[in-house]
Design a protein around this motif. Structure first.
Motif, PDB file in Angstrom:
ATOM      1  N   ARG A  90       0.865  -1.152   0.067  1.00  0.00           N
ATOM      2  CA  ARG A  90      -0.023  -0.103   0.263  1.00  0.00           C
ATOM      3  C   ARG A  90       0.836   1.128   0.114  1.00  0.00           C
ATOM      4  NH1 ARG A  90      -4.990   1.879   0.981  1.00  0.00           N
ATOM      5  NH2 ARG A  90      -5.167   3.986   2.086  1.00  0.00           N
ATOM      6  N   TYR A  93       1.903   2.377  -3.238  1.00  0.00           N
ATOM      7  CA  TYR A  93       0.756   3.233  -4.192  1.00  0.00           C
ATOM      8  C   TYR A  93       0.618   4.697  -3.442  1.00  0.00           C
ATOM      9  CZ  TYR A  93      -1.385  -0.639  -6.662  1.00  0.00           C
ATOM     10  OH  TYR A  93      -1.426  -1.494  -7.479  1.00  0.00           O
ATOM     11  N   ASP A 160      -0.848   7.722   6.141  1.00  0.00           N
ATOM     12  CA  ASP A 160      -1.455   7.248   5.088  1.00  0.00           C
ATOM     13  C   ASP A 160      -2.276   8.269   4.623  1.00  0.00           C
ATOM     14  OD1 ASP A 160      -2.577   5.415   3.354  1.00  0.00           O
ATOM     15  OD2 ASP A 160      -2.873   4.047   4.965  1.00  0.00           O
ATOM     16  N   PRO A 163      -9.202   9.535   4.657  1.00  0.00           N
ATOM     17  CA  PRO A 163     -10.204   8.755   4.253  1.00  0.00           C
ATOM     18  C   PRO A 163     -10.816   9.507   2.947  1.00  0.00           C
ATOM     19  CG  PRO A 163     -10.692   9.154   6.309  1.00  0.00           C
ATOM     20  CD  PRO A 163      -9.389   9.839   6.048  1.00  0.00           C
ATOM     21  N   THR A 275      -7.087   1.405  -7.766  1.00  0.00           N
ATOM     22  CA  THR A 275      -6.744   0.077  -7.693  1.00  0.00           C
ATOM     23  C   THR A 275      -5.697   0.025  -6.124  1.00  0.00           C
ATOM     24  OG1 THR A 275      -4.664   0.503  -8.798  1.00  0.00           O
ATOM     25  CG2 THR A 275      -6.524  -0.601 -10.182  1.00  0.00           C
ATOM     26  N   ILE A 276      -5.903   0.922  -5.587  1.00  0.00           N
ATOM     27  CA  ILE A 276      -4.837   0.938  -4.504  1.00  0.00           C
ATOM     28  C   ILE A 276      -5.584  -0.116  -3.398  1.00  0.00           C
ATOM     29  CG2 ILE A 276      -6.073   2.823  -3.037  1.00  0.00           C
ATOM     30  CD1 ILE A 276      -3.424   3.681  -2.009  1.00  0.00           C
ATOM     31  N   PRO A 277      -4.451  -0.899  -2.766  1.00  0.00           N
ATOM     32  CA  PRO A 277      -5.065  -1.917  -1.914  1.00  0.00           C
ATOM     33  C   PRO A 277      -5.248  -1.521  -0.346  1.00  0.00           C
ATOM     34  CG  PRO A 277      -2.659  -2.286  -2.300  1.00  0.00           C
ATOM     35  CD  PRO A 277      -3.103  -1.127  -3.063  1.00  0.00           C
ATOM     36  N   GLU A 278      -6.029  -2.286   0.218  1.00  0.00           N
ATOM     37  CA  GLU A 278      -6.101  -2.020   1.761  1.00  0.00           C
ATOM     38  C   GLU A 278      -5.013  -2.439   2.355  1.00  0.00           C
ATOM     39  OE1 GLU A 278      -8.639  -0.448   3.189  1.00  0.00           O
ATOM     40  OE2 GLU A 278      -9.465  -0.100   1.365  1.00  0.00           O
ATOM     41  N   GLY A 279      -4.824  -1.982   3.658  1.00  0.00           N
ATOM     42  CA  GLY A 279      -3.540  -2.511   4.445  1.00  0.00           C
ATOM     43  C   GLY A 279      -2.837  -1.418   5.104  1.00  0.00           C
ATOM     44  N   ASP A 280      -1.665  -1.764   5.644  1.00  0.00           N
ATOM     45  CA  ASP A 280      -1.121  -0.710   6.045  1.00  0.00           C
ATOM     46  C   ASP A 280       0.089  -0.345   5.554  1.00  0.00           C
ATOM     47  OD1 ASP A 280       0.379   0.409   8.317  1.00  0.00           O
ATOM     48  OD2 ASP A 280       1.476  -1.285   9.063  1.00  0.00           O
TER      49      ASP A 280
END
Lengths: 364, 121
Positions: A90, A93, A160, A163, A275-280
């Motif tokens: 992540r 990205y 990060d 939201p 397309t950004i993945p979830e996560g840390d």
């Protein structure tokens, strides 16, 4: 007519920093230009040797105050390579999105100041700065800071994305699309602009390679080399990044290329946000240690807005033993003498503007 | 690859013929007992880099110039010359970054006293 030697700078609005040019002119024709640099030399390469690894990113950001985040990332990437740290998916990205936003801000700055250098269009300058400000607001939302971000940590980022960042960024990119069309119709239908851009400061393919120029200057001469494509990092390959080139090699080609690069960056950001993945994405806390071995060499190339920066880092367990920075502006400025032989004196600044120099980056 | 400075020009000419026509960077590292010069060349179509390292020892610091092979070498050599005190033979290497600086030691060498009080000469 005898040759006259004039001095331009070190403080001059068109030199974009503290740069002195000694120019030999014959009437209105430039015969020789010799840049005198070093007035902004802060010895960053030496300074880094006296600091712990993660104390240096703020210094790196001051190397190029138009695109600070890019230098920050290049340095942290070199340290990561020395330590063998993997960047979280992540975070790759998030970094890419921030780097490309930074590139858009930097290119908008370029278009604004270029038009200002040409002496005609203060309107474009104001427009470009207004739009650049919108990017800075986005980056502020993402990093908490407006100008110097220091948002990179080993393996990730400090913050990060918030939201509702994606929505704000996508809104801005839609706005920017419309805006770029306005820029183009405003700039390219201006006969004064075109007169001073087309066919001025031509750099041939062979000369571009021999002079070692980089970034948009190289690609505007028809050479397709972009670190993001040729030595891909992060998810550039996955997002299908296309290198933009121009064939003209003149001022106009350099301007046009940057316009296209803004569009390409916008496309990359859109795809990355979708397309950004979830996560840390958070990086490690600042650690005051380095690699376990002595004299570990890591070499990292990054495509900054102004061209390729290469970080040659010799790492020790405690602190960097030596950091050599290949600055894109340094080598582009070295080509100025070649580009400006036998041009009109007024075109000297059009050509300098099209090289998009930041003197802090030249001097280091 | 590691080579001797006597072979530098020959080796670079060979590499240039083999497509390494782009000079990325010339730099140096002071390993206290040994100053090492580093040349990075690139083959653009293949997107391959090659690094040439030359050990110069500590006393007799000189290198042949590459300015006949790459015009990009001009400023890199001047910078390296003043930052490391390496003499570049075969060209006039005027100062570049530190034009007006009157210090004695080359600043990027390890014995440079970076925190010493300034003494006017």
């Amino acid at each position: 007519m005898p040759i006259t030697r004039i001095n331009i700078g070190p403080v001059h609005p068109s030199t974009h920093g503290v740069l002195r040019l000694v120019v030999d002119i014959d009437g209105d024709t430039v015969k020789n230009v010799e840049p005198h640099i070093g007035m902004l030399h802060r010895g960053v390469e030496k300074l880094v040797e006296t600091r712990m690894y993660m104390q240096s990113p703020p210094y790196m950001e001051k190397l190029d105050y138009i695109s600070p985040l890019s230098y920050d990332e290049a340095y942290v990437a070199a340290v990561e390579a020395a330590l063998g740290v993997e960047v979280k998916e992540r975070a790759q990205y998030v970094r890419l999105i921030q780097l490309e936003l930074q590139r858009i801000a930097s290119h908008l700055f370029f278009i604004g100041t270029l038009c200002n250098d040409l002496g005609q269009m203060f309107t474009t300058f104001m427009w470009a700065f207004e739009d650049r400000d919108k990017v800075l607001y986005l980056l502020q939302e993402a990093t908490g800071s407006r100008m110097f971000y220091v948002n990179m940590r080993l393996g990730g980022v400090v913050r990060d994305l918030p939201p509702d960042f994606a929505e704000h960024a996508l809104n801005f990119l839609d706005y920017l699309d419309k805006r770029l069309k306005e820029y183009e119709s405003f700039i390219e239908k201006n006969p004064v602009f075109m007169e001073r851009m087309k066919g001025v400061g031509v750099l041939s393919r062979a000369d571009a390679i021999d002079l070692g120029v980089t970034g948009h200057v190289l690609r505007a001469s028809g050479i397709s080399y972009d670190v993001r494509k040729d030595k891909p990092y992060y998810v550039y390959e996955k997002l299908n990044f296309n290198v933009k080139t121009q064939q003209g090699g003149d001022n106009f080609a350099r301007y046009k290329l940057r316009m296209e690069e803004i569009r390409e960056s916008a496309r990359l950001i859109r795809r990355a946000l979708n397309t950004i993945p979830e996560g840390d994405a958070l990086g490690m806390p600042i650690r005051l240690i380095g690699p376990s071995a002595k004299n570990k060499i890591s070499m990292v190339s990054r495509e900054l807005p102004r061209g390729e920066a290469l970080m040659y880092l010799v790492a020790d367990p405690q602190r960097p033993y030596r950091l050599s920075i290949r600055s894109p502006c340094f080598i582009n400025l070295a080509a100025l003498g070649h580009l400006t032989s036998d041009v009109r004196l007024a075109d000297l600044f059009a050509i300098m503007g099209s090289l998009d120099l930041v003197v802090a980056c030249v001097d280091r | 690859m590691k080579i001797d400075r006597e072979n530098l020009q020959r080796k670079v000419a060979e590499l240039k013929k083999a497509g390494y026509t782009y000079l990325v960077k010339i730099t140096a590292v002071d390993y206290s007992t040994n100053v090492q010069a580093v040349y990075i060349l690139r083959n653009i179509p293949k997107s391959e880099d090659v690094t040439i390292e030359i050990d110069l020892g500590n006393d007799d610091l000189w290198l042949p110039t590459l300015i006949d092979h790459y015009r990009a070498a001009d400023w890199y050599e001047r910078e390296m010359s003043e930052m490391f005190g390496i003499e570049i033979r075969g060209r006039v290497a005027r100062r570049l970054l530190l034009e007006k600086w009157d210090g004695v030691d080359p600043p990027l060498r390890k014995n440079f006293q970076w925190n010493a009080p300034y003494k006017s000469t």
